[in-house]
Design a protein around this motif. Structure first.
Motif, PDB file in Angstrom:
ATOM      1  N   ILE A   1       1.072  -1.595  -0.216  1.00 20.37           N
ATOM      2  CA  ILE A   1       0.143  -0.275  -0.083  1.00 20.37           C
ATOM      3  C   ILE A   1       0.845   1.727  -0.303  1.00 20.37           C
ATOM      4  CG2 ILE A   1      -1.624   0.705   1.609  1.00 20.37           C
ATOM      5  CD1 ILE A   1      -2.906  -1.540   2.004  1.00 20.37           C
ATOM      6  N   TYR A   2       1.716   1.052   1.081  1.00 24.72           N
ATOM      7  CA  TYR A   2       2.384   2.496   1.029  1.00 24.72           C
ATOM      8  C   TYR A   2       3.319   2.791  -0.040  1.00 24.72           C
ATOM      9  CZ  TYR A   2       6.991   5.254   1.625  1.00 24.72           C
ATOM     10  OH  TYR A   2       8.104   5.707   2.185  1.00 24.72           O
ATOM     11  N   LEU A   3       4.083   1.637  -0.967  1.00 21.72           N
ATOM     12  CA  LEU A   3       4.775   1.383  -2.613  1.00 21.72           C
ATOM     13  C   LEU A   3       3.458   2.270  -3.272  1.00 21.72           C
ATOM     14  CD1 LEU A   3       7.263   1.104  -4.158  1.00 21.72           C
ATOM     15  CD2 LEU A   3       6.629  -1.307  -4.929  1.00 21.72           C
ATOM     16  N   TYR A   4       2.014   1.615  -3.428  1.00 25.72           N
ATOM     17  CA  TYR A   4       2.027   2.101  -5.104  1.00 25.72           C
ATOM     18  C   TYR A   4       0.972   3.192  -4.479  1.00 25.72           C
ATOM     19  CZ  TYR A   4       3.808  -2.078  -6.903  1.00 25.72           C
ATOM     20  OH  TYR A   4       4.278  -2.722  -7.655  1.00 25.72           O
ATOM     21  N   VAL A   5       0.443   3.477  -3.315  1.00 28.56           N
ATOM     22  CA  VAL A   5      -0.299   5.142  -2.831  1.00 28.56           C
ATOM     23  C   VAL A   5       0.803   6.320  -2.860  1.00 28.56           C
ATOM     24  CG1 VAL A   5      -1.868   6.034  -1.246  1.00 28.56           C
ATOM     25  CG2 VAL A   5      -2.008   3.302  -1.292  1.00 28.56           C
ATOM     26  N   GLY A   6       1.926   5.861  -2.002  1.00 29.90           N
ATOM     27  CA  GLY A   6       2.950   6.660  -1.578  1.00 29.90           C
ATOM     28  C   GLY A   6       3.596   7.227  -3.342  1.00 29.90           C
ATOM     29  N   GLY A   7       3.807   5.923  -3.551  1.00 31.07           N
ATOM     30  CA  GLY A   7       4.739   6.266  -5.404  1.00 31.07           C
ATOM     31  C   GLY A   7       3.502   6.389  -6.277  1.00 31.07           C
ATOM     32  N   GLY A   8       2.462   6.123  -6.645  1.00 30.77           N
ATOM     33  CA  GLY A   8       1.136   6.651  -7.075  1.00 30.77           C
ATOM     34  C   GLY A   8       0.989   8.413  -7.007  1.00 30.77           C
ATOM     35  N   ILE A   9       1.312   9.070  -6.180  1.00 31.43           N
ATOM     36  CA  ILE A   9       0.552  10.409  -5.326  1.00 31.43           C
ATOM     37  C   ILE A   9       2.329  11.053  -6.573  1.00 31.43           C
ATOM     38  CG2 ILE A   9       1.234  12.348  -4.283  1.00 31.43           C
ATOM     39  CD1 ILE A   9      -0.346  10.539  -2.604  1.00 31.43           C
TER      40      ILE A   9
ATOM     41  N   PHE B   1       3.712   9.415  -9.274  1.00 35.73           N
ATOM     42  CA  PHE B   1       3.435   9.037 -10.422  1.00 35.73           C
ATOM     43  C   PHE B   1       2.638   9.673 -10.935  1.00 35.73           C
ATOM     44  CE2 PHE B   1       1.208   6.148 -13.592  1.00 35.73           C
ATOM     45  CZ  PHE B   1       2.175   6.320 -14.275  1.00 35.73           C
ATOM     46  N   ILE B   2       1.518   9.720 -10.730  1.00 31.49           N
ATOM     47  CA  ILE B   2       0.525  10.832 -11.286  1.00 31.49           C
ATOM     48  C   ILE B   2       1.164  12.190 -11.091  1.00 31.49           C
ATOM     49  CG2 ILE B   2      -1.639  12.208  -9.832  1.00 31.49           C
ATOM     50  CD1 ILE B   2      -3.279   9.389  -9.935  1.00 31.49           C
ATOM     51  N   ALA B   3       1.565  12.994 -10.417  1.00 30.37           N
ATOM     52  CA  ALA B   3       2.258  14.735 -10.339  1.00 30.37           C
ATOM     53  C   ALA B   3       2.645  14.588 -11.177  1.00 30.37           C
ATOM     54  CB  ALA B   3       3.351  14.568  -8.430  1.00 30.37           C
ATOM     55  N   GLY B   4       4.111  13.342 -11.432  1.00 30.86           N
ATOM     56  CA  GLY B   4       4.744  13.454 -13.111  1.00 30.86           C
ATOM     57  C   GLY B   4       3.794  13.204 -14.124  1.00 30.86           C
ATOM     58  N   LEU B   5       2.793  12.236 -14.123  1.00 30.94           N
ATOM     59  CA  LEU B   5       1.933  12.179 -15.772  1.00 30.94           C
ATOM     60  C   LEU B   5       1.670  14.235 -16.161  1.00 30.94           C
ATOM     61  CD1 LEU B   5       0.525   9.215 -14.980  1.00 30.94           C
ATOM     62  CD2 LEU B   5       1.721   9.866 -16.533  1.00 30.94           C
ATOM     63  N   ILE B   6       0.526  14.800 -14.710  1.00 32.80           N
ATOM     64  CA  ILE B   6       0.059  16.111 -14.570  1.00 32.80           C
ATOM     65  C   ILE B   6       1.254  16.912 -15.191  1.00 32.80           C
ATOM     66  CG2 ILE B   6      -0.373  17.842 -12.851  1.00 32.80           C
ATOM     67  CD1 ILE B   6      -1.816  16.082 -11.608  1.00 32.80           C
TER      68      ILE B   6
ATOM     69  N   HIS C   1       3.060   9.963 -29.261  1.00 32.63           N
ATOM     70  CA  HIS C   1       2.736  10.213 -27.462  1.00 32.63           C
ATOM     71  C   HIS C   1       1.854   9.551 -27.063  1.00 32.63           C
ATOM     72  CE1 HIS C   1       5.235  13.370 -28.308  1.00 32.63           C
ATOM     73  NE2 HIS C   1       5.999  13.561 -29.285  1.00 32.63           N
ATOM     74  N   ARG C   2       0.152   9.014 -28.198  1.00 33.36           N
ATOM     75  CA  ARG C   2      -0.719   8.823 -26.710  1.00 33.36           C
ATOM     76  C   ARG C   2       0.215   7.077 -26.463  1.00 33.36           C
ATOM     77  NH1 ARG C   2      -3.973  10.926 -31.422  1.00 33.36           N
ATOM     78  NH2 ARG C   2      -3.332   8.935 -32.169  1.00 33.36           N
ATOM     79  N   PHE C   3       0.251   6.629 -27.370  1.00 30.37           N
ATOM     80  CA  PHE C   3       0.867   5.035 -26.790  1.00 30.37           C
ATOM     81  C   PHE C   3       1.705   4.924 -26.083  1.00 30.37           C
ATOM     82  CE2 PHE C   3       4.388   2.163 -27.345  1.00 30.37           C
ATOM     83  CZ  PHE C   3       3.617   1.376 -27.410  1.00 30.37           C
ATOM     84  N   TRP C   4       2.966   6.092 -25.858  1.00 34.23           N
ATOM     85  CA  TRP C   4       3.481   5.881 -24.985  1.00 34.23           C
ATOM     86  C   TRP C   4       3.024   7.235 -22.900  1.00 34.23           C
ATOM     87  CZ3 TRP C   4       7.132   3.152 -24.335  1.00 34.23           C
ATOM     88  CH2 TRP C   4       7.740   2.607 -25.553  1.00 34.23           C
ATOM     89  N   TRP C   5       1.853   6.874 -23.741  1.00 33.88           N
ATOM     90  CA  TRP C   5       0.985   7.452 -22.512  1.00 33.88           C
ATOM     91  C   TRP C   5       0.379   6.475 -21.565  1.00 33.88           C
ATOM     92  CZ3 TRP C   5       0.392  11.568 -19.474  1.00 33.88           C
ATOM     93  CH2 TRP C   5      -0.541  11.934 -18.400  1.00 33.88           C
TER      94      TRP C   5
ATOM     95  N   GLY D   1       1.947   0.451 -17.658  1.00 28.36           N
ATOM     96  CA  GLY D   1       2.675  -0.236 -16.774  1.00 28.36           C
ATOM     97  C   GLY D   1       2.932  -0.427 -14.914  1.00 28.36           C
ATOM     98  N   TYR D   2       2.192   0.996 -15.018  1.00 31.52           N
ATOM     99  CA  TYR D   2       1.653   1.021 -13.317  1.00 31.52           C
ATOM    100  C   TYR D   2       1.270   0.139 -12.855  1.00 31.52           C
ATOM    101  CZ  TYR D   2       0.443   3.089  -8.586  1.00 31.52           C
ATOM    102  OH  TYR D   2       0.089   4.096  -8.003  1.00 31.52           O
ATOM    103  N   PHE D   3      -0.708   0.341 -13.490  1.00 30.60           N
ATOM    104  CA  PHE D   3      -1.311  -1.110 -13.083  1.00 30.60           C
ATOM    105  C   PHE D   3      -0.440  -2.498 -13.067  1.00 30.60           C
ATOM    106  CE2 PHE D   3      -3.738   2.730 -13.043  1.00 30.60           C
ATOM    107  CZ  PHE D   3      -3.983   2.629 -12.639  1.00 30.60           C
ATOM    108  N   TYR D   4      -0.118  -2.616 -14.456  1.00 33.30           N
ATOM    109  CA  TYR D   4       0.078  -4.136 -14.245  1.00 33.30           C
ATOM    110  C   TYR D   4       1.255  -4.271 -13.306  1.00 33.30           C
ATOM    111  CZ  TYR D   4       3.551  -7.782 -17.169  1.00 33.30           C
ATOM    112  OH  TYR D   4       3.464  -8.686 -17.176  1.00 33.30           O
TER     113      TYR D   4
END
Length: 70
Positions: free
Chosen positions: A12-20, A22-27, A42-46, A52-55
């Motif tokens: 949970i720490y890895l994917y919630v903390g890291g997910g924050i 990750f989402i900040a990076g996407l934004i 570019h759409r492909f890499w998005w 990849g995150y969910f995988y």
């Protein structure tokens, strides 16, 4: 048998903390227009980034479940 704190809490720490982050990076990618969504590659890499995150999250969860219950 490992407890919740030894098995699922790091997950949970890895994917919630890291997910924050990750989402900040996407934004950040979208705000800086580093990715032009009009371009097909570019759409492909998005999609690759998000998939990849969910995988890796699914593989990690599967391996924890396999280690705990199989």
């Amino acid at each position: 048998m490992p407890t919740f704190f030894n098995s699922w809490l790091p997950f949970i720490y890895l994917y919630v903390g890291g997910g924050i982050f990750f989402i900040a990076g996407l934004i950040l990618i979208r705000k800086t227009k580093a990715l032009d969504m009009r371009l097909k590659r570019h759409r492909f890499w998005w999609k690759v980034l998000i998939f990849g995150y969910f995988y890796f999250m699914a593989i990690h969860a599967f391996l924890i479940i396999a280690a705990l219950y199989l």
